[in-house]
Design a protein around this motif. Structure first.
Motif, PDB file in Angstrom:
ATOM      1  N   UNK A  45     -26.629 -33.066  41.495  1.00 11.60           N
ATOM      2  CA  UNK A  45     -27.781 -32.362  42.079  1.00 11.60           C
ATOM      3  C   UNK A  45     -27.899 -30.969  41.482  1.00 11.60           C
ATOM      4  N   UNK A  46     -29.036 -30.326  41.760  1.00  9.98           N
ATOM      5  CA  UNK A  46     -29.232 -28.939  41.356  1.00  9.98           C
ATOM      6  C   UNK A  46     -28.222 -28.059  42.109  1.00  9.98           C
ATOM      7  N   UNK A  47     -27.876 -26.880  41.552  1.00  8.74           N
ATOM      8  CA  UNK A  47     -26.965 -25.976  42.266  1.00  8.74           C
ATOM      9  C   UNK A  47     -27.489 -25.670  43.671  1.00  8.74           C
ATOM     10  N   UNK A  48     -26.585 -25.612  44.640  1.00  7.42           N
ATOM     11  CA  UNK A  48     -26.987 -25.302  46.021  1.00  7.42           C
ATOM     12  C   UNK A  48     -26.953 -26.514  46.929  1.00  7.42           C
ATOM     13  N   UNK A  49     -26.708 -27.696  46.360  1.00  5.82           N
ATOM     14  CA  UNK A  49     -26.741 -28.903  47.186  1.00  5.82           C
ATOM     15  C   UNK A  49     -25.445 -29.709  47.091  1.00  5.82           C
ATOM     16  N   UNK A  50     -24.377 -29.077  46.582  1.00  7.10           N
ATOM     17  CA  UNK A  50     -23.097 -29.785  46.489  1.00  7.10           C
ATOM     18  C   UNK A  50     -22.459 -29.888  47.876  1.00  7.10           C
ATOM     19  N   UNK A  51     -21.754 -30.973  48.116  1.00  2.00           N
ATOM     20  CA  UNK A  51     -21.067 -31.156  49.399  1.00  2.00           C
ATOM     21  C   UNK A  51     -19.867 -32.061  49.201  1.00  2.00           C
ATOM     22  N   UNK A  52     -18.987 -32.135  50.201  1.00  2.00           N
ATOM     23  CA  UNK A  52     -17.732 -32.878  50.029  1.00  2.00           C
ATOM     24  C   UNK A  52     -17.876 -34.397  50.050  1.00  2.00           C
ATOM     25  N   UNK A  53     -18.989 -34.912  50.562  1.00  2.00           N
ATOM     26  CA  UNK A  53     -19.081 -36.376  50.723  1.00  2.00           C
ATOM     27  C   UNK A  53     -19.389 -37.033  49.386  1.00  2.00           C
ATOM     28  N   UNK A 100     -17.350 -28.988  64.123  1.00  2.00           N
ATOM     29  CA  UNK A 100     -17.991 -30.239  64.536  1.00  2.00           C
ATOM     30  C   UNK A 100     -19.469 -30.207  64.189  1.00  2.00           C
ATOM     31  N   UNK A 101     -20.020 -31.332  63.842  1.00  2.00           N
ATOM     32  CA  UNK A 101     -21.462 -31.432  63.546  1.00  2.00           C
ATOM     33  C   UNK A 101     -21.904 -30.332  62.590  1.00  2.00           C
ATOM     34  N   UNK A 102     -21.154 -30.213  61.503  1.00  2.00           N
ATOM     35  CA  UNK A 102     -21.457 -29.143  60.556  1.00  2.00           C
ATOM     36  C   UNK A 102     -22.525 -29.593  59.555  1.00  2.00           C
ATOM     37  N   UNK A 103     -23.008 -28.610  58.782  1.00  2.00           N
ATOM     38  CA  UNK A 103     -23.993 -28.901  57.737  1.00  2.00           C
ATOM     39  C   UNK A 103     -23.324 -28.704  56.385  1.00  2.00           C
ATOM     40  N   UNK A 104     -23.624 -29.586  55.447  1.00  2.00           N
ATOM     41  CA  UNK A 104     -23.137 -29.372  54.080  1.00  2.00           C
ATOM     42  C   UNK A 104     -24.102 -30.005  53.087  1.00  2.00           C
ATOM     43  N   UNK A 105     -23.927 -29.704  51.824  1.00  2.00           N
ATOM     44  CA  UNK A 105     -24.783 -30.279  50.796  1.00  2.00           C
ATOM     45  C   UNK A 105     -24.596 -31.788  50.727  1.00  2.00           C
ATOM     46  N   UNK A 106     -25.645 -32.508  50.263  1.00  2.00           N
ATOM     47  CA  UNK A 106     -25.585 -33.978  50.223  1.00  2.00           C
ATOM     48  C   UNK A 106     -25.355 -34.504  48.810  1.00  2.00           C
ATOM     49  N   UNK A 107     -25.118 -33.602  47.841  1.00  2.00           N
ATOM     50  CA  UNK A 107     -25.005 -33.995  46.436  1.00  2.00           C
ATOM     51  C   UNK A 107     -26.288 -34.666  45.956  1.00  2.00           C
ATOM     52  N   UNK A 108     -27.398 -34.210  46.488  1.00  2.00           N
ATOM     53  CA  UNK A 108     -28.711 -34.692  46.062  1.00  2.00           C
ATOM     54  C   UNK A 108     -29.646 -33.489  46.187  1.00  2.00           C
ATOM     55  N   UNK A 109     -30.456 -33.269  45.153  1.00  2.00           N
ATOM     56  CA  UNK A 109     -31.324 -32.100  45.159  1.00  2.00           C
ATOM     57  C   UNK A 109     -32.256 -32.127  46.377  1.00  2.00           C
ATOM     58  N   UNK A 110     -32.373 -30.971  47.043  1.00  2.00           N
ATOM     59  CA  UNK A 110     -33.255 -30.798  48.201  1.00  2.00           C
ATOM     60  C   UNK A 110     -32.818 -31.574  49.439  1.00  2.00           C
ATOM     61  N   UNK A 111     -31.544 -31.939  49.491  1.00  2.00           N
ATOM     62  CA  UNK A 111     -31.067 -32.654  50.686  1.00  2.00           C
ATOM     63  C   UNK A 111     -29.724 -32.062  51.142  1.00  2.00           C
ATOM     64  N   UNK A 112     -29.599 -31.864  52.460  1.00  2.00           N
ATOM     65  CA  UNK A 112     -28.312 -31.523  53.063  1.00  2.00           C
ATOM     66  C   UNK A 112     -27.959 -32.587  54.094  1.00  2.00           C
ATOM     67  N   UNK A 113     -26.713 -32.654  54.475  1.00  2.00           N
ATOM     68  CA  UNK A 113     -26.299 -33.545  55.557  1.00  2.00           C
ATOM     69  C   UNK A 113     -26.022 -32.683  56.781  1.00  2.00           C
ATOM     70  N   UNK A 114     -26.408 -33.150  57.950  1.00  2.00           N
ATOM     71  CA  UNK A 114     -26.073 -32.453  59.195  1.00  2.00           C
ATOM     72  C   UNK A 114     -25.286 -33.400  60.100  1.00  2.00           C
ATOM     73  N   UNK A 115     -24.678 -32.782  61.119  1.00  2.00           N
ATOM     74  CA  UNK A 115     -23.805 -33.529  62.036  1.00  2.00           C
ATOM     75  C   UNK A 115     -22.682 -34.240  61.269  1.00  2.00           C
ATOM     76  N   UNK A 116     -22.168 -33.494  60.291  1.00  2.00           N
ATOM     77  CA  UNK A 116     -21.062 -34.011  59.497  1.00  2.00           C
ATOM     78  C   UNK A 116     -19.765 -33.666  60.220  1.00  2.00           C
ATOM     79  N   UNK A 117     -18.847 -34.603  60.254  1.00  2.00           N
ATOM     80  CA  UNK A 117     -17.557 -34.344  60.894  1.00  2.00           C
ATOM     81  C   UNK A 117     -16.420 -34.666  59.931  1.00  2.00           C
ATOM     82  N   UNK A 118     -15.653 -33.625  59.663  1.00  2.00           N
ATOM     83  CA  UNK A 118     -14.554 -33.714  58.701  1.00  2.00           C
ATOM     84  C   UNK A 118     -13.526 -34.731  59.192  1.00  2.00           C
ATOM     85  N   UNK A 119     -13.032 -35.551  58.281  1.00  2.00           N
ATOM     86  CA  UNK A 119     -12.079 -36.594  58.670  1.00  2.00           C
ATOM     87  C   UNK A 119     -12.794 -37.896  59.015  1.00  2.00           C
TER      88      UNK A 119
END
Ligand code: ATP
Ligand code: MG
Length: 577
Positions: free
Chosen positions: A334-342, A358-377
């Motif tokens: 993805x474009x810079x700014x959208x990287x995430x751990x998933x 809990x229910x955190x937000x992170x990049x979705x590894x896709x341009x213009x998309x983030x993931x929300x309600x992400x839970x580590x583990x």
């Protein structure tokens, strides 16, 4: 010393590359002259100051039981291969190196752990010869990326470097304490106001280290300190306590959210209503090792930042740098700014601040998309947690319950390290212990930037008119000014004083130049000797004037008592504070 018969040059213009007062004043005062970037001639007055600093350092090293020696500047590559530092220093491009006529590699010593370890391992075979602390005062060479600030960051500079050798950790602790004490005494005697801070051991390595920082707003180093307890650390090393993130409810199913063009935490906070501390930031780095390069993702809480020094240490990398855009696109897709751990194709490290969001937000590894309600583990595997966060002012002190960290700036004039067995093991330096076993030496190393001390003293002691040397390291104690050398009486009184000052042990610069009083007074202020003694019109009435460089008032005294009056002022200025 008569100014009329010596090399005494002051300049009206400040060198164009002088960014800090010490550089400007030392250049204008004729103390230093640049030969090339970071390479200076120390003029006669500068050399007197540097010798005084060296002598104070030498006395305190000797008092602490250290012995002086002199090691070669030229060092063969082999010993740097043994310690494993040749490649790292070459990669960092800090090492000045050359080939001899037989095509063998040599370097100009940037530091001397390799030489001293070689020297000691050949001479010391038994625990009975320990402990041992050896030091030298010598020119060091480092091809700094940004030589600047005059003597502050040179490519050739004077350093006192000491190395301790002990049989065990307790011994090292004692040797380290002794150096700590010697440093406190030496810097106090030089008239410096300084702070001792916890430090990152950096490329030299080892377990614990502290830096001695001269407090100055223009200092290159940032320090965090706690006003409530004695905690103080270089920001490279500092820790802090941070508030827990606001809760974000019990786990909800992961969702993908369109976030067009939103690459900053602020934009995402405004868009989603989440607090930055509820988000997870993914920062991509390139880490360089001897034989490879690796892309590493670092997770930190959205309101926090990554400390690159801590990251480099955690990875054991030669260097780390932020990933460039091409690397980010390749790794995250993805474009810079959208990287995430998933599903990220990189090694992932996380700072503990990213734990338990809990229910955190992170990049979705896709341009213009983030993931929300992400839970580590749950949504991605538990990453490896390491302390990677940059501590900042206003955060809680890591030592005491009540303090909030404050930021200050400093000039690093000294650095003490517990090296442990890093070099002795690598270089096969061992001794027979009391039980007959062969053990590696437990080492420490201790540096003082002697030439930097002189510059730091000026940085801390000056005004608009010039330098105000601390008496202990001033090139001379007093400036004797004969206002009008054509005037017989003035001349006679000044000559008499000059002789008697010398007899009283007052190191005197005698301005006997046929110049206007205005120029002489300006020069006296610029070069900054602690006491000025002026022989002018009142000489015919047996009166002269005394002025201290650090004080406002001028005092008229009888010429007959002037030497005693000057001597008393110098003694007061030299007395330990
Ligand atoms: P810095 O972080 O300022 O680059 P360093 O940590 O690399 O310094 P050390 O290897 O600890 O420095 O060296 C010991 C001392 O030598 C330092 O505390 C500093 O006072 C002095 N020093 C280091 N580099 C320079 C330089 N380029 N010019 C002048 N003095 C220096
Ligand atoms: Mg250092």
């Amino acid at each position: 010393m008569r100014l009329s018969r010596s090399l005494f040059v002051t300049l009206r213009d400040v060198p164009s590359d002088a960014e800090v007062p010490s550089h400007a004043l030392l250049a204008r005062g004729g103390y230093i002259q640049k030969l090339a970037a970071g390479i200076y001639v120390y003029g006669p007055w500068m050399w007197r100051t540097i010798r005084k600093v060296s002598e104070i350092v030498r006395e305190e090293m000797n008092r602490a039981g250290a012995e002086e020696l002199a090691m070669p500047v030229l060092q063969p590559r082999e010993i740097w291969e043994e310690s494993g530092r040749w490649d790292g220093y070459l990669q960092a491009r800090i090492l000045f190196h050359l080939k001899d006529r037989k095509d063998a590699d040599l370097c100009l010593g940037p530091t001397h752990e390799e030489v001293i370890t070689t020297f000691v391992k050949r001479f010391v075979t038994s625990y009975k010869q320990l402990p041992l602390t050896l030091y030298q005062i010598q020119t060091k060479f480092r091809d700094e990326i940004r030589p600047r600030f005059g003597l502050m960051r040179g490519r050739e500079f004077l350093m006192k470097d000491a190395y301790s050798f002990d049989a065990d950790e307790e011994g090292l602790e004692r040797s380290y304490r002794a150096m700590h004490e010697a440093y406190n005494r030496a810097f106090s005697r030089c008239g410096l106001d300084f702070t001792v801070v916890e430090a990152d051991p950096g490329a030299i390595g080892g377990s614990g280290s502290q830096e001695f920082m001269v407090n100055a707003a223009t200092g290159e180093d940032a320090i965090l300190r706690c006003p409530a307890c004695r905690y103080a650390a270089n920001v490279e090393k500092a820790d802090s306590r941070i508030e827990a993130a606001p809760s974000n409810g019990s786990p909800r199913p992961l969702k993908r959210l369109r976030t067009p063009g939103m690459t900053s935490v602020e934009q995402l906070a405004a868009f989603t209503g989440l607090h930055p501390a509820q988000m997870t930031k993914t920062v991509l780095y390139r880490a360089f090792f001897k034989e490879k390069e690796q892309v590493v993702a670092v997770l930190v809480r959205g309101d926090q930042e990554v400390n690159e020094v801590k990251l480099g240490n955690a990875l054991g990398a030669l260097a780390v740098e932020m990933a460039d855009e091409a690397t980010i696109r390749r790794v995250s897709g993805a474009e810079p700014g959208f990287a995430g751990p998933i599903g990220l194709k990189a090694r992932i490290l996380a700072d503990p601040s990213a734990r338990g969001l809990g229910n955190t937000l992170c990049g979705a590894n896709e341009t213009d998309v983030h993931c929300v309600d992400v839970n580590l583990g749950r949504d991605f595997p538990e990453p490896e947690f390491r302390d990677l966060r940059k501590a900042r002012a206003t955060e809680g002190c890591p030592r005491c319950a009540e303090g909030r960290l404050e930021e200050a700036r400093g000039i690093e004039v000294g650095h003490i390290f517990k090296l442990g067995t890093k070099y002795s093991k690598a270089m096969g330096a061992s001794f027979a212990a009391a039980d007959g076993e062969l053990r590696p030496f437990v080492m420490g190393c201790y540096g003082i930037g002697v030439s930097r001390v002189a510059a730091a003293a000026v940085e801390q002691n000056h005004d608009a008119a010039g330098i105000r040397w601390p008496a202990a390291i001033a090139p001379y104690h007093a400036m004797l000014v004969c206002v009008n050398v054509q005037d017989e009486t003035q001349r006679a009184v000044a000559e008499d004083l000059y002789g008697r000052l010398a007899e009283a042990g007052v190191e005197t610069a005698y301005d006997d130049r046929p110049l206007s009083p205005g120029i002489k007074f300006k020069d006296a202020d610029l070069v900054g000797l602690p006491v000025r003694l002026v022989v002018g019109r009142d000489a015919k009435d047996g009166k002269v004037e005394i002025k201290e460089r650090r004080a406002e008032g001028i005092e008229k005294v009888a010429a007959a008592g002037a030497v005693a009056a000057v001597r008393a002022r110098i003694d007061a200025a030299l007395a330990p504070r």
